[in-house]
Write a protein that holds these residues in place. Structure first.
Motif, mmCIF file in Angstrom:
data_model
loop_
_atom_site.group_PDB
_atom_site.id
_atom_site.type_symbol
_atom_site.label_atom_id
_atom_site.label_comp_id
_atom_site.label_asym_id
_atom_site.label_seq_id
_atom_site.Cartn_x
_atom_site.Cartn_y
_atom_site.Cartn_z
ATOM 1 N N HIS A 210 85.880 42.690 54.910
ATOM 2 C CA HIS A 210 87.220 42.440 54.381
ATOM 3 C C HIS A 210 88.230 42.584 55.504
ATOM 4 C CE1 HIS A 210 84.639 43.885 51.123
ATOM 5 N NE2 HIS A 210 85.323 43.066 50.353
ATOM 6 N N LEU A 211 89.111 41.626 55.598
ATOM 7 C CA LEU A 211 90.135 41.634 56.636
ATOM 8 C C LEU A 211 91.507 41.733 56.006
ATOM 9 C CD1 LEU A 211 87.666 39.585 57.672
ATOM 10 C CD2 LEU A 211 89.167 39.424 59.651
ATOM 11 N N LEU A 212 92.352 42.549 56.587
ATOM 12 C CA LEU A 212 93.747 42.663 56.182
ATOM 13 C C LEU A 212 94.562 42.040 57.304
ATOM 14 C CD1 LEU A 212 95.555 43.771 53.934
ATOM 15 C CD2 LEU A 212 95.763 45.889 55.245
ATOM 16 N N GLY A 213 95.084 40.867 57.030
ATOM 17 C CA GLY A 213 95.676 40.080 58.110
ATOM 18 C C GLY A 213 94.570 39.595 59.013
ATOM 19 N N ARG A 214 94.635 39.918 60.282
ATOM 20 C CA ARG A 214 93.577 39.541 61.238
ATOM 21 C C ARG A 214 92.679 40.714 61.586
ATOM 22 N NH1 ARG A 214 97.008 37.673 66.067
ATOM 23 N NH2 ARG A 214 98.505 39.124 65.140
ATOM 24 N N SER A 215 92.802 41.812 60.831
ATOM 25 C CA SER A 215 92.111 43.043 61.198
ATOM 26 C C SER A 215 91.000 43.389 60.216
ATOM 27 C CB SER A 215 93.113 44.203 61.263
ATOM 28 O OG SER A 215 94.195 43.890 62.119
ATOM 29 N N LEU A 216 89.854 43.748 60.754
ATOM 30 C CA LEU A 216 88.730 44.175 59.935
ATOM 31 C C LEU A 216 88.978 45.593 59.431
ATOM 32 C CD1 LEU A 216 85.820 43.394 59.010
ATOM 33 C CD2 LEU A 216 84.997 44.569 61.045
ATOM 34 N N VAL A 217 88.935 45.785 58.117
ATOM 35 C CA VAL A 217 89.212 47.102 57.548
ATOM 36 C C VAL A 217 88.050 47.644 56.715
ATOM 37 C CG1 VAL A 217 91.722 46.862 57.551
ATOM 38 C CG2 VAL A 217 90.416 45.993 55.605
ATOM 39 N N SER A 218 87.081 46.807 56.362
ATOM 40 C CA SER A 218 85.952 47.261 55.566
ATOM 41 C C SER A 218 84.762 46.344 55.819
ATOM 42 C CB SER A 218 86.329 47.252 54.074
ATOM 43 O OG SER A 218 85.199 47.525 53.260
ATOM 44 N N TRP A 219 83.555 46.928 55.884
ATOM 45 C CA TRP A 219 82.362 46.117 56.084
ATOM 46 C C TRP A 219 81.165 46.849 55.492
ATOM 47 C CZ3 TRP A 219 85.443 48.340 59.708
ATOM 48 C CH2 TRP A 219 84.922 49.385 60.469
ATOM 49 N N SER A 220 80.130 46.095 55.132
ATOM 50 C CA SER A 220 78.957 46.709 54.495
ATOM 51 C C SER A 220 77.712 45.875 54.741
ATOM 52 C CB SER A 220 79.183 46.859 52.985
ATOM 53 O OG SER A 220 79.260 45.592 52.363
ATOM 54 N N SER A 221 76.571 46.556 54.729
ATOM 55 C CA SER A 221 75.263 45.911 54.818
ATOM 56 C C SER A 221 74.313 46.776 54.000
ATOM 57 C CB SER A 221 74.795 45.824 56.277
ATOM 58 O OG SER A 221 73.498 45.259 56.351
ATOM 59 N N ILE A 237 74.947 38.304 43.579
ATOM 60 C CA ILE A 237 74.939 39.767 43.577
ATOM 61 C C ILE A 237 75.770 40.312 44.731
ATOM 62 C CG2 ILE A 237 73.460 41.800 43.874
ATOM 63 C CD1 ILE A 237 71.255 40.251 42.401
ATOM 64 N N ALA A 238 75.624 39.685 45.903
ATOM 65 C CA ALA A 238 76.397 40.110 47.073
ATOM 66 C C ALA A 238 77.890 39.911 46.840
ATOM 67 C CB ALA A 238 75.942 39.331 48.312
ATOM 68 N N ALA A 239 78.242 38.779 46.218
ATOM 69 C CA ALA A 239 79.654 38.502 45.932
ATOM 70 C C ALA A 239 80.215 39.500 44.925
ATOM 71 C CB ALA A 239 79.812 37.078 45.401
ATOM 72 N N GLY A 240 79.376 39.942 43.977
ATOM 73 C CA GLY A 240 79.811 40.936 43.011
ATOM 74 C C GLY A 240 80.166 42.256 43.673
ATOM 75 N N ALA A 241 79.333 42.678 44.632
ATOM 76 C CA ALA A 241 79.611 43.914 45.369
ATOM 77 C C ALA A 241 80.888 43.773 46.196
ATOM 78 C CB ALA A 241 78.429 44.254 46.273
ATOM 79 N N CYS A 242 81.074 42.591 46.777
ATOM 80 C CA CYS A 242 82.272 42.329 47.583
ATOM 81 C C CYS A 242 83.520 42.347 46.704
ATOM 82 C CB CYS A 242 82.128 40.980 48.281
ATOM 83 S SG CYS A 242 83.339 40.675 49.575
ATOM 84 N N CYS A 243 83.400 41.814 45.495
ATOM 85 C CA CYS A 243 84.518 41.806 44.542
ATOM 86 C C CYS A 243 84.915 43.233 44.173
ATOM 87 C CB CYS A 243 84.118 41.018 43.298
ATOM 88 S SG CYS A 243 85.344 41.068 41.969
ATOM 89 N N ALA A 244 83.922 44.099 43.946
ATOM 90 C CA ALA A 244 84.213 45.491 43.597
ATOM 91 C C ALA A 244 85.011 46.175 44.710
ATOM 92 C CB ALA A 244 82.909 46.243 43.338
ATOM 93 N N GLN A 245 84.649 45.888 45.958
ATOM 94 C CA GLN A 245 85.365 46.480 47.092
ATOM 95 C C GLN A 245 86.794 45.938 47.173
ATOM 96 O OE1 GLN A 245 84.560 48.945 48.857
ATOM 97 N NE2 GLN A 245 85.977 48.896 50.579
ATOM 98 N N ILE A 246 86.957 44.666 46.869
ATOM 99 C CA ILE A 246 88.291 44.064 46.887
ATOM 100 C C ILE A 246 89.198 44.731 45.861
ATOM 101 C CG2 ILE A 246 89.582 41.968 46.263
ATOM 102 C CD1 ILE A 246 87.405 40.338 47.649
ATOM 103 N N LEU A 247 88.672 44.975 44.661
ATOM 104 C CA LEU A 247 89.459 45.619 43.618
ATOM 105 C C LEU A 247 89.873 47.029 44.042
ATOM 106 C CD1 LEU A 247 87.424 44.543 40.449
ATOM 107 C CD2 LEU A 247 89.536 43.545 41.329
ATOM 108 N N TYR A 248 88.938 47.741 44.690
ATOM 109 C CA TYR A 248 89.241 49.083 45.190
ATOM 110 C C TYR A 248 90.344 49.024 46.254
ATOM 111 C CZ TYR A 248 88.676 53.367 47.924
ATOM 112 O OH TYR A 248 88.907 54.531 48.619
ATOM 113 N N MET A 249 90.244 48.059 47.153
ATOM 114 C CA MET A 249 91.222 47.964 48.236
ATOM 115 C C MET A 249 92.587 47.526 47.718
ATOM 116 S SD MET A 249 88.911 46.389 51.313
ATOM 117 C CE MET A 249 90.246 46.574 52.487
#
Length: 337
Positions: A210-221, A237-249
Motif C-alpha cells: 500500500h502506498l500513500l502518495g508515492r511512499s510505501l507504508v505497508s507491505w505483506s507476504s 483471496i489475496a485481494a480480500g486480505a489487501c482490502c482488509a488492510q486498506i480499511l484499517y489504514m
C-alpha cells in the motif's frame, strides 16, 4: 494534554489541531516522539514536558529502535544500515561475496526431508534477526518469510538460502524507505498471489503493498490458509486480505485528519476482479470461502475500487515469488526502496 485527541485505532497516538497546524505525539513505553507542522509548537511542547516531568530532550529524531532516520529538506529517509552491518558481523558474513538478489529466480524451497540437518538455534536466530530487518526492507520480505517456514527442521539447503539473503544485504546495506516531502496523501493498494507456489502443501502466497502518495507504508507476504483451486481464487483471496488492510489504514488516517474516498486496489487477474464486481458469476465460485466475499461488499459500498493492472506493473509481485535481477531491481526502485 488539554485538547489532544486519542487515536481510535492506535491508543498511544495523540493529535491536536492548533490553529490549522497538526501536532502529533506518539508514546512507546517510556519514549515519546512528537512533531508538528509548526516547529515553534514542537519546541514549546518539549520545554513544557521537561518542566512537568522528569525527562530529557534528546533532540531531532535520528535513531529509534534500531531505525536510522535522516531528515532532509526534500523528505525523510528511514533505514537500518547499522543494524544490517552488525547482523552480518554477528553471523560471520561480513566478508562474504555480495550478490544482487536475495533469492534465485529458479529457487523453490521444500521440506528437504533427506537433507542434512543444521543447528536449529542458529537458524532461528538468523530468521528472527532478518524478520526485524524487514520493517524497513520490503525487498527481502518474501525470501525471509519463505525461509521462516522451515524453522522446525532446518536443513543445509534452507541455511544456504538464508546465507544468500545475507549476501544480498552485503550488496545493499543502505537501502531503506524514502518519504518525499509534499506528496499527495492518496492511498493506493496492490494485490497479487503466486498460485500453488509453495511446494510442500501447494498453498498459494498472497502479496500486497500500500502506498500513500508515492511512499510505501505497508507491505505483506503470507501463505494462504487454504488450498486455492484456481488462479482466480488465489488472487481473490489475496485481494480480500489487501482490502482488509486498506480499511484499517483508512480508519487510521482519520486520526491524522486525512479522509480517503474510494481506494483503488490494483489486481492483475481479470477473473478475480470480475468476481468482486459481478454477482452473476458467483454460482461458479461457491467453493470460495464466504468470508472472502466481504471484498465484493466493500466494492459495492465504495470503500475500494477493484482495478486491473498489467502484470509487469504489479508492484506486489516482489512479495510473492523469486524474480530475475532486472525485474527485482525495477520493482524495488518503484517501491521507493
Amino acid at each position: 494534554m488539554q485538547g489532544f485527541k486519542i487515536g481510535k485505532v492506535d491508543m498511544t497516538l495523540f493529535t491536536k489541531d492548533v490553529n490549522g497546524d497538526l501536532f502529533i505525539c506518539q508514546i512507546y513505553v517510556d519514549d515519546i516522539i512528537f512533531g508538528c507542522t509548526n516547529e515553534k509548537l514542537s519546541h514549546e511542547f518539549g520545554e513544557m514536558m521537561s518542566r512537568e516531568f522528569e525527562m530529557s530532550m534528546i533532540g531531532e529524531l535520528n535513531f529509534f529502535l534500531g531505525f536510522q532516520i535522516k531528515q532532509v529538506k526534500g523528505g525523510i529517509f528511514i533505514h537500518q544500515e547499522k543494524y544490517c552491518r552488525d547482523l552480518l558481523k554477528k553471523f560471520k558474513m561480513g566478508d562474504c561475496k555480495p550478490i544482487s538478489t536475495p533469492m534465485s529466480m529458479n529457487e523453490h524451497l521444500d521440506a528437504d526431508v533427506d537433507g542434512k540437518p543444521v543447528d536449529q538455534s542458529t537458524y532461528r536466530s538468523m530468521i528472527g534477526s532478518l524478520l526485524f530487518l524487514i520493517a524497513s526492507r520490503p525487498d527481502i520480505m518474501f525470501s525471509v518469510c519463505l525461509c521462516a517456514r522451515f524453522q522446525a527442521a532446518p536443513k543445509e539447503s534452507h541455511l544456504t538460502a538464508v546465507k544468500r539473503i545475507l549476501r544480498y544485504l552485503k550488496h545493499t546495506p543502505s537501502i531503506g524507505l524514502w518519504y518525499p516531502e509534499g506528496a499527495k496523501l492518496e492511498l493506493l493498494g496492490y494485490s497479487d498471489s503466486d498460485f500453488a507456489g509453495y511446494r510442500v502443501d501447494r498453498k498459494s502466497t498472497s502479496g500486497g503493498c500500500h502506498l500513500l502518495g508515492r511512499s510505501l507504508v505497508s507491505w505483506s507476504s503470507k501463505k494462504q490458509n487454504c488450498v486455492a483451486l484456481s488462479t482466480a481464487e488465489a488472487e481473490y483471496i489475496a485481494a480480500g486480505a489487501c482490502c482488509a488492510q486498506i480499511l484499517y489504514m483508512k480508519q487510521s488516517l482519520l486520526d491524522f485528519g486525512v479522509v480517503c474516498g474510494s481506494v483503488p486496489l490494483l489486481c492483475d487477474n481479470e477473473s478475480a476482479a470480475n468476481i468482486a464486481k459481478n454477482p452473476v458469476q458467483h454460482s461458479r465460485t461457491k467453493h470460495i470461502d464466504i468470508l472472502h466475499h466481504f471484498l465484493r461488499d466493500h466494492e459495492a459500498k465504495g470503500d475500494i475500487t477493484i482495478t486491473g493492472v498489467r502484470s509487469e506493473e504489479q508492484l506486489a509481485d516482489i512479495f510473492t515469488k523469486p524474480l530475475g535481477e532486472e525485474t527485482f531491481c525495477r520493482l524495488r526502485s518503484e517501491l521507493n526502496a
